[in-house]
Design a protein around this motif. Structure first.
Motif, PDB file in Angstrom:
ATOM      1  N   ASN A   6       0.830  -1.208   0.000  1.00 36.63           N
ATOM      2  CA  ASN A   6       0.000   0.000   0.000  1.00 36.63           C
ATOM      3  C   ASN A   6       0.857   1.248   0.000  1.00 36.63           C
ATOM      4  O   ASN A   6       0.546   2.234  -0.673  1.00 36.63           O
ATOM      5  N   GLN A  37      -4.833   9.110 -15.192  1.00 40.72           N
ATOM      6  CA  GLN A  37      -5.353   7.764 -15.412  1.00 40.72           C
ATOM      7  C   GLN A  37      -4.474   6.723 -14.724  1.00 40.72           C
ATOM      8  O   GLN A  37      -4.975   5.785 -14.094  1.00 40.72           O
ATOM      9  N   ARG A  40      -5.019   7.093 -10.907  1.00 41.54           N
ATOM     10  CA  ARG A  40      -6.307   6.526 -10.485  1.00 41.54           C
ATOM     11  C   ARG A  40      -6.200   5.014 -10.314  1.00 41.54           C
ATOM     12  O   ARG A  40      -6.700   4.452  -9.324  1.00 41.54           O
ATOM     13  N   ALA A  41      -5.521   4.358 -11.245  1.00 45.84           N
ATOM     14  CA  ALA A  41      -5.358   2.904 -11.159  1.00 45.84           C
ATOM     15  C   ALA A  41      -4.557   2.516  -9.912  1.00 45.84           C
ATOM     16  O   ALA A  41      -4.894   1.536  -9.230  1.00 45.84           O
ATOM     17  N   ILE A  43      -4.333   4.226  -7.058  1.00 49.51           N
ATOM     18  CA  ILE A  43      -5.149   4.467  -5.862  1.00 49.51           C
ATOM     19  C   ILE A  43      -6.198   3.367  -5.704  1.00 49.51           C
ATOM     20  O   ILE A  43      -6.407   2.843  -4.609  1.00 49.51           O
ATOM     21  N   GLU A  44      -6.843   3.005  -6.802  1.00 48.15           N
ATOM     22  CA  GLU A  44      -7.835   1.926  -6.734  1.00 48.15           C
ATOM     23  C   GLU A  44      -7.184   0.630  -6.280  1.00 48.15           C
ATOM     24  O   GLU A  44      -7.730  -0.087  -5.436  1.00 48.15           O
ATOM     25  N   GLN A  45      -6.015   0.362  -6.802  1.00 47.45           N
ATOM     26  CA  GLN A  45      -5.297  -0.852  -6.421  1.00 47.45           C
ATOM     27  C   GLN A  45      -4.930  -0.825  -4.932  1.00 47.45           C
ATOM     28  O   GLN A  45      -5.076  -1.827  -4.233  1.00 47.45           O
ATOM     29  N   PHE A  47      -6.496   0.607  -2.505  1.00 45.15           N
ATOM     30  CA  PHE A  47      -7.664   0.417  -1.656  1.00 45.15           C
ATOM     31  C   PHE A  47      -8.350  -0.922  -1.893  1.00 45.15           C
ATOM     32  O   PHE A  47      -9.213  -1.319  -1.108  1.00 45.15           O
ATOM     33  N   ASN A  48      -7.975  -1.615  -2.942  1.00 40.79           N
ATOM     34  CA  ASN A  48      -8.534  -2.936  -3.193  1.00 40.79           C
ATOM     35  C   ASN A  48      -7.646  -4.049  -2.648  1.00 40.79           C
ATOM     36  O   ASN A  48      -7.994  -5.216  -2.750  1.00 40.79           O
TER      37      ASN A  48
END
Length: 107
Positions: A6, A37, A40-41, A43-45, A47-48
């Motif tokens: 993280n 873009q 964003r990927a 950050i999504e990764q 938090f996932n």
């Protein structure tokens, strides 16, 4: 302390945010879009990730706050550029009107 996965994802996202702001300051908006873009990927990764835990949350929140602060700078820069573009369009429209009036009165 944040987990290393993280941490590296959010640090990379923060670095991209800094690059985006520098690109915006240099009017390199295509770079801003491509970096956003990518960011964003990341950050999504981050938090996932299944290994998110409450110990990592304070560091994650701090990193996100820094990203949001940089985003405010991007928004401010975008607003300035938008205003300048709008002013240029208005000036161009006035020039066209003056030119058209001159042509219609020249004959």
């Amino acid at each position: 302390m944040m987990s290393s996965d993280n941490a590296s994802l959010l640090v990379s996202a923060l670095q991209l945010s800094e690059e985006m702001l520098r690109a915006a300051e240099n009017d390199q908006w295509d770079d801003v879009i491509s970096k956003e873009q990518e960011r964003r990927a990341l950050i999504e990764q981050a938090f996932n990730q299944k290994n998110n835990n409450s110990v990592a949350l304070p560091d994650m929140i701090d990193c996100i706050k820094k990203i949001l602060q940089l985003d405010r700078g991007l928004i401010d820069r975008g607003s300035v550029v938008k205003k300048e573009a709008s002013d240029n369009i208005i000036a161009l429209q006035k020039n066209v009107q003056v030119s058209n009036a001159y042509r219609s009165n020249a004959y």
